[in-house]
Motif scaffolding. Structure first.
Motif, PDB file in Angstrom:
ATOM      1  N   THR B  20      25.105  12.078   2.380  1.00 33.29           N
ATOM      2  CA  THR B  20      24.398  12.923   1.456  1.00 33.29           C
ATOM      3  C   THR B  20      24.198  14.261   1.979  1.00 33.29           C
ATOM      4  O   THR B  20      23.505  14.639   3.216  1.00 33.29           O
ATOM      5  CB  THR B  20      23.167  12.308   1.088  1.00 33.29           C
ATOM      6  OG1 THR B  20      23.464  10.997   0.386  1.00 33.29           O
ATOM      7  CG2 THR B  20      22.456  13.265   0.064  1.00 33.29           C
ATOM      8  N   VAL B  55      22.653  13.820 -13.524  1.00 37.68           N
ATOM      9  CA  VAL B  55      23.568  13.132 -12.367  1.00 37.68           C
ATOM     10  C   VAL B  55      24.979  13.425 -13.007  1.00 37.68           C
ATOM     11  O   VAL B  55      25.282  13.235 -14.004  1.00 37.68           O
ATOM     12  CB  VAL B  55      23.391  11.797 -12.084  1.00 37.68           C
ATOM     13  CG1 VAL B  55      24.457  11.085 -11.160  1.00 37.68           C
ATOM     14  CG2 VAL B  55      21.921  11.543 -11.619  1.00 37.68           C
ATOM     15  N   LYS B  56      25.838  13.954 -11.869  1.00 35.82           N
ATOM     16  CA  LYS B  56      27.218  14.037 -12.305  1.00 35.82           C
ATOM     17  C   LYS B  56      28.156  13.700 -11.086  1.00 35.82           C
ATOM     18  O   LYS B  56      27.874  13.633 -10.004  1.00 35.82           O
ATOM     19  CB  LYS B  56      27.450  15.513 -12.644  1.00 35.82           C
ATOM     20  CG  LYS B  56      26.847  16.163 -14.045  1.00 35.82           C
ATOM     21  CD  LYS B  56      27.550  17.448 -14.315  1.00 35.82           C
ATOM     22  CE  LYS B  56      27.024  17.982 -15.821  1.00 35.82           C
ATOM     23  NZ  LYS B  56      27.510  19.328 -16.231  1.00 35.82           N
ATOM     24  N   GLN B  57      29.469  12.906 -11.882  1.00 34.78           N
ATOM     25  CA  GLN B  57      30.195  12.420 -10.755  1.00 34.78           C
ATOM     26  C   GLN B  57      31.656  12.726 -11.000  1.00 34.78           C
ATOM     27  O   GLN B  57      32.030  12.987 -11.934  1.00 34.78           O
ATOM     28  CB  GLN B  57      30.011  10.850 -10.709  1.00 34.78           C
ATOM     29  CG  GLN B  57      30.933  10.153  -9.755  1.00 34.78           C
ATOM     30  CD  GLN B  57      30.418   8.868  -9.428  1.00 34.78           C
ATOM     31  OE1 GLN B  57      29.777   8.236 -10.072  1.00 34.78           O
ATOM     32  NE2 GLN B  57      31.049   7.996  -8.413  1.00 34.78           N
ATOM     33  N   GLU B  58      32.415  13.087  -9.913  1.00 35.52           N
ATOM     34  CA  GLU B  58      33.743  13.417 -10.053  1.00 35.52           C
ATOM     35  C   GLU B  58      34.395  12.744  -8.835  1.00 35.52           C
ATOM     36  O   GLU B  58      34.023  13.276  -7.607  1.00 35.52           O
ATOM     37  CB  GLU B  58      33.863  14.756  -9.931  1.00 35.52           C
ATOM     38  CG  GLU B  58      35.381  15.377 -10.197  1.00 35.52           C
ATOM     39  CD  GLU B  58      35.739  15.071 -11.417  1.00 35.52           C
ATOM     40  OE1 GLU B  58      35.059  15.154 -12.396  1.00 35.52           O
ATOM     41  OE2 GLU B  58      37.224  14.841 -11.550  1.00 35.52           O
ATOM     42  N   ARG B  60      34.935  10.944  -5.569  1.00 40.57           N
ATOM     43  CA  ARG B  60      33.909  10.533  -4.672  1.00 40.57           C
ATOM     44  C   ARG B  60      32.731  11.210  -4.258  1.00 40.57           C
ATOM     45  O   ARG B  60      31.983  11.041  -3.577  1.00 40.57           O
ATOM     46  CB  ARG B  60      34.674  10.539  -3.359  1.00 40.57           C
ATOM     47  CG  ARG B  60      36.089   9.520  -3.352  1.00 40.57           C
ATOM     48  CD  ARG B  60      36.927   9.696  -1.898  1.00 40.57           C
ATOM     49  NE  ARG B  60      37.889   9.128  -1.984  1.00 40.57           N
ATOM     50  CZ  ARG B  60      38.206   7.574  -1.900  1.00 40.57           C
ATOM     51  NH1 ARG B  60      37.277   6.897  -1.496  1.00 40.57           N
ATOM     52  NH2 ARG B  60      39.342   6.929  -1.878  1.00 40.57           N
ATOM     53  N   MET B  62      29.246  12.794  -6.039  1.00 44.82           N
ATOM     54  CA  MET B  62      28.195  12.788  -6.984  1.00 44.82           C
ATOM     55  C   MET B  62      26.990  13.712  -6.625  1.00 44.82           C
ATOM     56  O   MET B  62      26.617  13.731  -5.438  1.00 44.82           O
ATOM     57  CB  MET B  62      27.609  11.146  -7.236  1.00 44.82           C
ATOM     58  CG  MET B  62      26.691  10.949  -8.240  1.00 44.82           C
ATOM     59  SD  MET B  62      25.968   9.299  -8.385  1.00 44.82           S
ATOM     60  CE  MET B  62      25.009   8.875  -6.992  1.00 44.82           C
ATOM     61  N   SER B  64      23.291  15.194  -7.998  1.00 44.39           N
ATOM     62  CA  SER B  64      21.933  14.962  -8.761  1.00 44.39           C
ATOM     63  C   SER B  64      20.920  16.085  -8.641  1.00 44.39           C
ATOM     64  O   SER B  64      21.275  16.807  -7.602  1.00 44.39           O
ATOM     65  CB  SER B  64      21.267  13.593  -8.349  1.00 44.39           C
ATOM     66  OG  SER B  64      20.876  13.816  -7.036  1.00 44.39           O
ATOM     67  N   HIS B  75      26.116  13.631  -3.014  1.00 44.08           N
ATOM     68  CA  HIS B  75      26.455  12.179  -2.243  1.00 44.08           C
ATOM     69  C   HIS B  75      28.203  12.165  -2.019  1.00 44.08           C
ATOM     70  O   HIS B  75      28.775  12.154  -2.968  1.00 44.08           O
ATOM     71  CB  HIS B  75      25.784  11.040  -2.980  1.00 44.08           C
ATOM     72  CG  HIS B  75      25.803   9.891  -2.172  1.00 44.08           C
ATOM     73  ND1 HIS B  75      25.254   9.674  -1.088  1.00 44.08           N
ATOM     74  CD2 HIS B  75      26.758   8.813  -2.589  1.00 44.08           C
ATOM     75  CE1 HIS B  75      25.522   8.594  -0.565  1.00 44.08           C
ATOM     76  NE2 HIS B  75      26.475   8.107  -1.351  1.00 44.08           N
ATOM     77  N   THR B  77      30.850   9.556  -1.122  1.00 47.88           N
ATOM     78  CA  THR B  77      31.282   8.002  -1.175  1.00 47.88           C
ATOM     79  C   THR B  77      32.297   7.865  -0.492  1.00 47.88           C
ATOM     80  O   THR B  77      33.465   8.308  -0.975  1.00 47.88           O
ATOM     81  CB  THR B  77      31.076   7.289  -2.392  1.00 47.88           C
ATOM     82  OG1 THR B  77      29.922   7.507  -2.955  1.00 47.88           O
ATOM     83  CG2 THR B  77      31.366   5.774  -2.388  1.00 47.88           C
TER      84      THR B  77
END
Lengths: 113, 110
Positions: B20, B55-58, B60, B62, B64, B75, B77
């Motif tokens: 992170t 929170v948004k993810q694309e 791997r 993310m 916030s 973050h 992943t």
């Protein structure tokens, strides 16, 4: 819709010469920002302009640097009597009238020899 | 003083690991941005976070936002080598001036 355009992409100047950097914002964008990035560092705000107006130039060195965004044509960042310390990447960004996200140009890499 | 603090500044990690990046900003803002920059290239927009708890993810990545703590996180992943780049956070202060963090240089080792 073309993105933000900057030219030239690379500029070499000798000490004491003038450098002119141009930025054409995205179509429909009325706000232009200029930033300077030294190697291995973050972006430093220089100036924020709207058409024919300088809104905030608090990041501009007091001498030798000037910027404009005329009614017609690109925004220009002008550096007079360049010194080696002016060598950096200069990025322009534009944003739409609702002042949402910034979109960055490819940058102009200035080298002062 | 208005500022943005990012940490860590350098991050070397193995593929497959999680990590992170933190971004603290100094005063109230309604927008927080994350960008990616590859060497010698311009900034590519990754995320725009507009409200507390966003929170948004694309893939791997993310992102916030906690506006009460004035903190945003990015973050990663199961990192892959292609994520190697410098990541910047930025926030919009009053009068439409944008401030940038110093950047986190991420190196993902194969």
């Amino acid at each position: 819709n073309a993105g933000v355009m900057q030219n030239p992409r690379h500029l070499v100047r000798r000490r004491g010469q003038e450098a002119r950097l141009r930025c054409s914002p995205m179509k429909g964008h009325s706000h232009v920002y200029w930033y300077r990035q030294l190697p291995e560092e973050g972006l430093k705000f220089m100036v924020y302009l709207q058409k024919e107006n300088i809104i905030d130039e608090s990041g501009m060195p007091k001498e030798r640097f000037s910027a404009e965004f005329p009614k017609e044509g690109p925004s220009i960042l002008r550096i007079q009597q360049v010194v080696r310390g002016d060598s950096a990447a200069y990025f322009c960004a534009s944003s739409p009238p609702n002042l949402g996200e910034q979109y960055f140009g490819p940058g102009t890499r200035l080298t002062v020899t | 003083e208005l500022k943005v603090e990012q940490n860590p500044l350098f991050l070397s990690m193995q593929e497959g690991k999680n990590y992170t990046i933190y971004c603290n900003y100094s005063t109230t803002s309604d927008r927080l941005y994350w960008y990616r920059q590859d060497p010698g290239k311009s900034l590519e927009s990754l995320f725009v976070l507009l409200s507390n708890g966003a929170v948004k993810q694309e893939g791997r990545l993310m992102a916030s936002l906690d506006t009460k703590a004035r903190l945003s996180t990015l973050h990663i992943t199961a990192a892959v080598h292609d994520l190697s780049a410098t990541y910047f956070c930025s926030w919009r202060a009053n009068f439409n001036k944008f401030y940038f963090g110093s950047g986190t240089k991420l190196n993902v080792k194969p």
